[in-house]
Design a protein around this motif. Structure first.
Motif, PDB file in Angstrom:
ATOM      1  N   LEU A 136      29.387  35.854  29.971  1.00 24.89           N
ATOM      2  CA  LEU A 136      29.746  36.544  31.208  1.00 24.89           C
ATOM      3  C   LEU A 136      30.850  35.754  31.863  1.00 24.89           C
ATOM      4  O   LEU A 136      30.836  34.513  31.818  1.00 24.89           O
ATOM      5  N   CYS A 137      31.808  36.439  32.472  1.00 26.69           N
ATOM      6  CA  CYS A 137      32.873  35.735  33.187  1.00 26.69           C
ATOM      7  C   CYS A 137      33.007  36.299  34.596  1.00 26.69           C
ATOM      8  O   CYS A 137      33.131  37.512  34.782  1.00 26.69           O
ATOM      9  N   LEU A 138      32.948  35.406  35.562  1.00 27.65           N
ATOM     10  CA  LEU A 138      33.236  35.787  36.949  1.00 27.65           C
ATOM     11  C   LEU A 138      34.712  35.489  37.182  1.00 27.65           C
ATOM     12  O   LEU A 138      35.119  34.323  37.224  1.00 27.65           O
ATOM     13  N   THR A 139      35.524  36.541  37.271  1.00 29.08           N
ATOM     14  CA  THR A 139      36.965  36.372  37.494  1.00 29.08           C
ATOM     15  C   THR A 139      37.259  36.574  38.974  1.00 29.08           C
ATOM     16  O   THR A 139      36.999  37.650  39.513  1.00 29.08           O
ATOM     17  N   VAL A 140      37.773  35.521  39.599  1.00 26.72           N
ATOM     18  CA  VAL A 140      38.013  35.574  41.045  1.00 26.72           C
ATOM     19  C   VAL A 140      39.457  35.177  41.335  1.00 26.72           C
ATOM     20  O   VAL A 140      39.851  34.038  41.138  1.00 26.72           O
ATOM     21  N   SER A 141      40.252  36.164  41.799  1.00 31.68           N
ATOM     22  CA  SER A 141      41.651  35.853  42.088  1.00 31.68           C
ATOM     23  C   SER A 141      42.046  36.488  43.416  1.00 31.68           C
ATOM     24  O   SER A 141      41.192  37.014  44.138  1.00 31.68           O
ATOM     25  N   GLY A 142      43.352  36.432  43.709  1.00 32.68           N
ATOM     26  CA  GLY A 142      43.827  37.016  44.956  1.00 32.68           C
ATOM     27  C   GLY A 142      43.764  38.538  44.939  1.00 32.68           C
ATOM     28  O   GLY A 142      43.692  39.175  45.985  1.00 32.68           O
ATOM     29  N   GLY A 143      43.789  39.126  43.751  1.00 35.28           N
ATOM     30  CA  GLY A 143      43.814  40.584  43.654  1.00 35.28           C
ATOM     31  C   GLY A 143      42.549  41.189  43.066  1.00 35.28           C
ATOM     32  O   GLY A 143      42.343  42.400  43.160  1.00 35.28           O
ATOM     33  N   HIS A 144      41.696  40.366  42.441  1.00 34.78           N
ATOM     34  CA  HIS A 144      40.546  40.921  41.723  1.00 34.78           C
ATOM     35  C   HIS A 144      39.300  40.055  41.863  1.00 34.78           C
ATOM     36  O   HIS A 144      39.404  38.837  42.015  1.00 34.78           O
ATOM     37  N   THR A 145      38.167  40.723  41.770  1.00 35.58           N
ATOM     38  CA  THR A 145      36.882  40.012  41.685  1.00 35.58           C
ATOM     39  C   THR A 145      36.016  40.843  40.754  1.00 35.58           C
ATOM     40  O   THR A 145      35.695  41.988  41.055  1.00 35.58           O
ATOM     41  N   GLN A 146      35.711  40.288  39.601  1.00 38.96           N
ATOM     42  CA  GLN A 146      34.984  41.057  38.586  1.00 38.96           C
ATOM     43  C   GLN A 146      33.949  40.191  37.879  1.00 38.96           C
ATOM     44  O   GLN A 146      34.147  38.986  37.731  1.00 38.96           O
ATOM     45  N   ILE A 147      32.883  40.847  37.422  1.00 35.73           N
ATOM     46  CA  ILE A 147      31.996  40.202  36.446  1.00 35.73           C
ATOM     47  C   ILE A 147      32.206  40.966  35.137  1.00 35.73           C
ATOM     48  O   ILE A 147      32.075  42.196  35.094  1.00 35.73           O
ATOM     49  N   VAL A 148      32.600  40.240  34.101  1.00 35.26           N
ATOM     50  CA  VAL A 148      32.929  40.856  32.818  1.00 35.26           C
ATOM     51  C   VAL A 148      31.946  40.369  31.753  1.00 35.26           C
ATOM     52  O   VAL A 148      31.682  39.165  31.657  1.00 35.26           O
ATOM     53  N   LEU A 149      31.422  41.310  30.981  1.00 30.86           N
ATOM     54  CA  LEU A 149      30.577  40.964  29.834  1.00 30.86           C
ATOM     55  C   LEU A 149      31.496  40.974  28.617  1.00 30.86           C
ATOM     56  O   LEU A 149      32.074  42.014  28.274  1.00 30.86           O
ATOM     57  N   CYS A 150      31.643  39.813  27.989  1.00 34.22           N
ATOM     58  CA  CYS A 150      32.593  39.661  26.891  1.00 34.22           C
ATOM     59  C   CYS A 150      31.820  39.485  25.585  1.00 34.22           C
ATOM     60  O   CYS A 150      31.122  38.482  25.402  1.00 34.22           O
ATOM     61  N   LYS A 151      31.912  40.481  24.687  1.00 31.64           N
ATOM     62  CA  LYS A 151      31.115  40.464  23.449  1.00 31.64           C
ATOM     63  C   LYS A 151      31.864  39.850  22.279  1.00 31.64           C
ATOM     64  O   LYS A 151      31.276  39.343  21.332  1.00 31.64           O
ATOM     65  N   SER A 152      33.185  39.950  22.325  1.00 27.23           N
ATOM     66  CA  SER A 152      34.063  39.308  21.338  1.00 27.23           C
ATOM     67  C   SER A 152      35.412  39.202  22.042  1.00 27.23           C
ATOM     68  O   SER A 152      35.587  39.782  23.117  1.00 27.23           O
TER      69      SER A 152
END
Ligand code: KG4
Ligand code: ZN
Length: 352
Positions: A136-152
């Motif tokens: 899982l990746c919590l991406t936090v930037s000036g324009g975005h905030t997402q939790i991404v499930l990365c399978k490959s």
């Protein structure tokens, strides 16, 4: 560095917002990552798109030239040219995409279009130790905030995102209310170090699922400051003079910053924890410019130890916008022969 036959060399360009960057990657290893930050926006309190495009035009050739020289390569040795296709400021993206397409045409090499948000996630695959899949990746930037499930490397799903402001915006807008210059996130981090984070408990929104909201916190901070700290619960604006507000902020800046930071961090990490428990995934990563925040890093590590996660945070130069993350993503796309036609164009808001 001497290139051996069978090696894969990629030149990647990033120009989605206000950083002009170029990187060379050899077989998935980053050899150079040159970033020219645009200072011109500071005086305007935010990025001015027209000025950003002009600065990219000025920077892109020297930045690329430096990246190639620092890597000890020659342009003709590149096996592919990659660029950020989306999302971002359209004028900024167009500069990078046109430059990359022209190089690919001139060199007769494949062109690789990269999604900026996918690249932020894969910045975790640049250095060792790397997370194994799924993560899982919590991406936090000036324009975005997402939790991404990365399978490959190329199989990702956004399972949560902000419904209003991004985490970086929440930091920057709060800082603006405090009279701090843009971008205020790093300054809040700095002042928070000496403050009491429990002194002003700003509200935590109740949003379903793994989505985030920061607009309520921002409004609470606005009212709180307009009341010169007399109350953070009142929903109305009480009159306080400009001088009262200013002296309240001056006298309590560290505690206010620590309290704002603690609330933004708890909103982020509570959702991340929920996502980890629900998915059962134990490899957990951070990405994006806000992952430079010392309060977030510390709380993330502590939560990781408590929850028995394997935690990963990319090196600082790979957290903020950079071309190395575009290069690493392009490397995995190259392995899949995921190339783009020369007619491909930049897109301010493409889905992925
Ligand atoms: O990822 P990034 O470099 O650019 C975007 O793609 O947006 O993120 C920039 C954001 C800005 O909002 C900035 O204030 C925030 O990251 N930021 C921080 C810190 N360093 C950068 N926010 C809080 N604490 C920091 N130390
Ligand atoms: Zn970014």
């Amino acid at each position: 560095m001497q290139k051996v036959t069978g090696d894969i060399s990629i030149l990647a360009i990033e120009s989605s917002c206000d950083e002009t960057s170029a990187s060379i990657c050899l077989n998935g290893k980053i050899l150079s990552n040159i970033i020219a930050s645009q200072k011109v926006h500071e005086q305007y309190g935010g990025v001015v798109p027209e000025l950003a495009s002009r600065a990219h035009m000025q920077n892109i050739v020297p930045v690329t030239d430096t990246a190639i020289h620092e890597a000890g390569h020659r342009l003709e040795e590149m096996d592919a040219i990659a660029f950020t296709q989306s999302p971002g400021l359209i004028g900024s993206l167009l500069v990078g995409s046109q430059f990359a397409k022209s190089l690919a045409l001139a060199l007769n090499k494949p062109l690789i279009a990269v999604h900026h948000m996918q690249a932020h996630v894969l910045s975790n695959l640049i250095d060792d130790p790397k997370p194994s899949f799924p993560f899982l990746c919590l991406t936090v930037s000036g324009g975005h905030t997402q939790i991404v499930l990365c399978k490959s490397p190329l199989q990702m799903e956004v399972i949560g995102e902000t419904i209003d402001d991004a985490a970086g915006e929440a930091f920057d807008k709060s800082a603006k209310l405090l009279g701090l210059p843009y971008p205020g996130g790093p300054l809040i981090d700095q002042y928070a170090k000496k403050g009491d984070s429990k002194r002003f408990p700003f509200p935590e929104p109740q949003i379903p699922g793994f989505n985030f909201s920061f607009s309520g916190v921002k409004t609470a901070i606005l009212y709180f400051l307009q009341n010169a700290g007399k109350s953070y619960v009142f929903k109305e604006i009480f009159s306080s003079t400009e001088a009262e507000r200013k002296s309240f902020i001056d006298d309590n800046l560290a505690d206010i910053c620590a309290s704002i930071q603690a609330r933004i961090v708890s909103i982020l990490l509570n959702k991340l924890k929920k996502a980890a428990i629900t998915t059962g995934v134990k490899n957990i990563c951070l990405a994006g410019g806000v992952s430079a925040n010392s309060g977030l890093r510390k709380a993330f590590k502590e939560m990781g130890e408590k929850q028995q996660w394997n935690t990963f945070i990319p090196a600082f130069e790979y957290c903020t916008d950079n071309a190395a993350m575009i290069a690493i993503t392009a490397y995995y796309k190259y392995l899949e022969k995921d190339f783009s036609d020369l007619s491909v164009t930049a897109n301010a808001r493409a889905e992925w």
